[in-house]
Scaffold this motif. Sequence first.
Motif, PDB file in Angstrom:
ATOM      1  N   ILE A  21       3.926 -21.598 -10.995  1.00  0.00           N
ATOM      2  CA  ILE A  21       4.246 -22.660 -10.040  1.00  0.00           C
ATOM      3  C   ILE A  21       5.510 -22.327  -9.250  1.00  0.00           C
ATOM      4  CG2 ILE A  21       4.950 -25.082  -9.852  1.00  0.00           C
ATOM      5  CD1 ILE A  21       3.113 -25.640 -12.256  1.00  0.00           C
ATOM      6  N   THR A  22       6.482 -21.713  -9.918  1.00  0.00           N
ATOM      7  CA  THR A  22       7.744 -21.370  -9.250  1.00  0.00           C
ATOM      8  C   THR A  22       7.743 -19.962  -8.674  1.00  0.00           C
ATOM      9  OG1 THR A  22       8.722 -20.631 -11.331  1.00  0.00           O
ATOM     10  CG2 THR A  22       9.055 -22.948 -10.718  1.00  0.00           C
ATOM     11  N   MET A  23       6.592 -19.331  -8.604  1.00  0.00           N
ATOM     12  CA  MET A  23       6.443 -17.979  -8.060  1.00  0.00           C
ATOM     13  C   MET A  23       7.315 -16.971  -8.802  1.00  0.00           C
ATOM     14  SD  MET A  23       4.055 -18.257  -5.931  1.00  0.00           S
ATOM     15  CE  MET A  23       3.984 -16.837  -4.891  1.00  0.00           C
ATOM     16  N   PHE A  50       5.285 -11.208 -15.961  1.00  0.00           N
ATOM     17  CA  PHE A  50       5.237 -10.054 -15.069  1.00  0.00           C
ATOM     18  C   PHE A  50       4.166 -10.209 -14.000  1.00  0.00           C
ATOM     19  CE2 PHE A  50       7.195  -7.600 -18.729  1.00  0.00           C
ATOM     20  CZ  PHE A  50       8.472  -7.714 -18.196  1.00  0.00           C
ATOM     21  N   GLN A  51       3.049 -10.830 -14.342  1.00  0.00           N
ATOM     22  CA  GLN A  51       2.010 -11.038 -13.330  1.00  0.00           C
ATOM     23  C   GLN A  51       2.496 -12.013 -12.260  1.00  0.00           C
ATOM     24  OE1 GLN A  51      -2.351 -10.910 -14.014  1.00  0.00           O
ATOM     25  NE2 GLN A  51      -2.209 -13.123 -13.782  1.00  0.00           N
ATOM     26  N   SER A  52       3.177 -13.078 -12.650  1.00  0.00           N
ATOM     27  CA  SER A  52       3.663 -14.034 -11.651  1.00  0.00           C
ATOM     28  C   SER A  52       4.715 -13.404 -10.750  1.00  0.00           C
ATOM     29  CB  SER A  52       4.221 -15.281 -12.334  1.00  0.00           C
ATOM     30  OG  SER A  52       5.385 -14.978 -13.065  1.00  0.00           O
ATOM     31  N   ILE A  53       5.600 -12.600 -11.313  1.00  0.00           N
ATOM     32  CA  ILE A  53       6.612 -11.928 -10.494  1.00  0.00           C
ATOM     33  C   ILE A  53       5.955 -10.912  -9.563  1.00  0.00           C
ATOM     34  CG2 ILE A  53       8.587 -10.349 -10.586  1.00  0.00           C
ATOM     35  CD1 ILE A  53       9.422 -11.824 -13.177  1.00  0.00           C
ATOM     36  N   PHE A  54       4.992 -10.160 -10.081  1.00  0.00           N
ATOM     37  CA  PHE A  54       4.291  -9.161  -9.272  1.00  0.00           C
ATOM     38  C   PHE A  54       3.529  -9.832  -8.132  1.00  0.00           C
ATOM     39  CE2 PHE A  54       0.833  -6.241  -8.271  1.00  0.00           C
ATOM     40  CZ  PHE A  54       1.521  -5.049  -8.148  1.00  0.00           C
ATOM     41  N   ILE A  55       2.860 -10.938  -8.407  1.00  0.00           N
ATOM     42  CA  ILE A  55       2.106 -11.653  -7.368  1.00  0.00           C
ATOM     43  C   ILE A  55       3.047 -12.189  -6.299  1.00  0.00           C
ATOM     44  CG2 ILE A  55       0.760 -13.743  -6.935  1.00  0.00           C
ATOM     45  CD1 ILE A  55      -0.695 -13.162  -9.571  1.00  0.00           C
ATOM     46  N   SER A  56       4.192 -12.740  -6.697  1.00  0.00           N
ATOM     47  CA  SER A  56       5.111 -13.287  -5.701  1.00  0.00           C
ATOM     48  C   SER A  56       5.704 -12.182  -4.824  1.00  0.00           C
ATOM     49  CB  SER A  56       6.220 -14.093  -6.371  1.00  0.00           C
ATOM     50  OG  SER A  56       7.001 -13.271  -7.194  1.00  0.00           O
ATOM     51  N   ILE A  57       6.023 -11.022  -5.413  1.00  0.00           N
ATOM     52  CA  ILE A  57       6.536  -9.905  -4.611  1.00  0.00           C
ATOM     53  C   ILE A  57       5.445  -9.375  -3.679  1.00  0.00           C
ATOM     54  CG2 ILE A  57       7.361  -7.520  -4.742  1.00  0.00           C
ATOM     55  CD1 ILE A  57       8.867  -8.358  -7.297  1.00  0.00           C
ATOM     56  N   TYR A  59       2.905 -11.049  -2.486  1.00  0.00           N
ATOM     57  CA  TYR A  59       2.685 -12.058  -1.442  1.00  0.00           C
ATOM     58  C   TYR A  59       3.769 -11.961  -0.372  1.00  0.00           C
ATOM     59  CZ  TYR A  59       2.292 -16.591   0.806  1.00  0.00           C
ATOM     60  OH  TYR A  59       2.177 -17.592   1.733  1.00  0.00           O
ATOM     61  N   PHE A  60       5.020 -11.813  -0.790  1.00  0.00           N
ATOM     62  CA  PHE A  60       6.120 -11.674   0.168  1.00  0.00           C
ATOM     63  C   PHE A  60       5.922 -10.442   1.044  1.00  0.00           C
ATOM     64  CE2 PHE A  60      10.183  -9.628   1.141  1.00  0.00           C
ATOM     65  CZ  PHE A  60      10.721 -10.583   1.993  1.00  0.00           C
ATOM     66  N   LEU A  62       3.143  -8.778   1.679  1.00  0.00           N
ATOM     67  CA  LEU A  62       1.966  -8.964   2.529  1.00  0.00           C
ATOM     68  C   LEU A  62       2.296  -9.830   3.742  1.00  0.00           C
ATOM     69  CD1 LEU A  62      -1.133  -8.479   2.806  1.00  0.00           C
ATOM     70  CD2 LEU A  62      -1.406 -10.683   1.667  1.00  0.00           C
ATOM     71  N   CYS A  63       3.006 -10.920   3.539  1.00  0.00           N
ATOM     72  CA  CYS A  63       3.388 -11.786   4.661  1.00  0.00           C
ATOM     73  C   CYS A  63       4.299 -11.056   5.641  1.00  0.00           C
ATOM     74  CB  CYS A  63       4.076 -13.044   4.148  1.00  0.00           C
ATOM     75  SG  CYS A  63       2.982 -14.182   3.311  1.00  0.00           S
ATOM     76  N   TYR A  64       5.227 -10.297   5.113  1.00  0.00           N
ATOM     77  CA  TYR A  64       6.161  -9.566   5.959  1.00  0.00           C
ATOM     78  C   TYR A  64       5.431  -8.506   6.782  1.00  0.00           C
ATOM     79  CZ  TYR A  64      10.466  -7.238   7.340  1.00  0.00           C
ATOM     80  OH  TYR A  64      11.494  -6.696   8.078  1.00  0.00           O
ATOM     81  N   VAL A  65       4.567  -7.734   6.146  1.00  0.00           N
ATOM     82  CA  VAL A  65       3.843  -6.668   6.846  1.00  0.00           C
ATOM     83  C   VAL A  65       2.877  -7.253   7.876  1.00  0.00           C
ATOM     84  CG1 VAL A  65       2.144  -4.826   6.532  1.00  0.00           C
ATOM     85  CG2 VAL A  65       4.122  -4.957   5.032  1.00  0.00           C
ATOM     86  N   LEU A  66       2.146  -8.305   7.496  1.00  0.00           N
ATOM     87  CA  LEU A  66       1.227  -8.921   8.456  1.00  0.00           C
ATOM     88  C   LEU A  66       1.970  -9.529   9.641  1.00  0.00           C
ATOM     89  CD1 LEU A  66      -1.504 -10.597   6.238  1.00  0.00           C
ATOM     90  CD2 LEU A  66      -1.747  -8.654   7.766  1.00  0.00           C
ATOM     91  N   GLY A  67       3.103 -10.159   9.391  1.00  0.00           N
ATOM     92  CA  GLY A  67       3.906 -10.706  10.481  1.00  0.00           C
ATOM     93  C   GLY A  67       4.379  -9.618  11.424  1.00  0.00           C
ATOM     94  N   PHE A  68       4.804  -8.498  10.853  1.00  0.00           N
ATOM     95  CA  PHE A  68       5.243  -7.363  11.670  1.00  0.00           C
ATOM     96  C   PHE A  68       4.097  -6.811  12.507  1.00  0.00           C
ATOM     97  CE2 PHE A  68       6.122  -2.780  12.130  1.00  0.00           C
ATOM     98  CZ  PHE A  68       7.309  -2.869  12.848  1.00  0.00           C
TER      99      PHE A  68
END
Length: 136
Positions: A21-23, A50-57, A59-60, A62-68
């Motif tokens: 929930i807290t990414m 570790f899965q939650s930390i990996f998913i949040s990183i 996701y970040f 992916l959003c950064y690259v797609l925005g670029f």
Amino acid sequence: MSQYYPKPFMIERIVAALSYITMGFAGFIWLIVAFFSKSHLRPFMQYHIFQSIFISIAYFLLCYVLGFLLNILSFLPFINRLVAQLTFLFNAPIFGIYSIIQLIIYAIVLYLTVTSFMGKYSRIPWISDIIDQNVR
């Protein structure tokens, strides 16, 4: 995880669910507390934290690259209209509440949270395989 592990305690299930929930932030705090108290985390906790930390990183990034990429594509003639329409389509609210992207993200987080609270190992293709290899 194919090996048998004892059923996780309630506090472990709560922390695992809060970690999604807290990414990953609650899990990261739990890792710091475990490090300073010199206690060993059970595989259930390691897997979900570790899965939650990996998913949040992921996701970040992916959003950064797609925005670029979308910024670069918005300068190209003829493609900029297509990019603008696709961006609007995926970010426009459905029924005035959430966009398609938000609904997908909330569904994934809800799945991960509920399965971890039930004491199960939630599976996401590719990501869970990476976590399985590194947690053991």
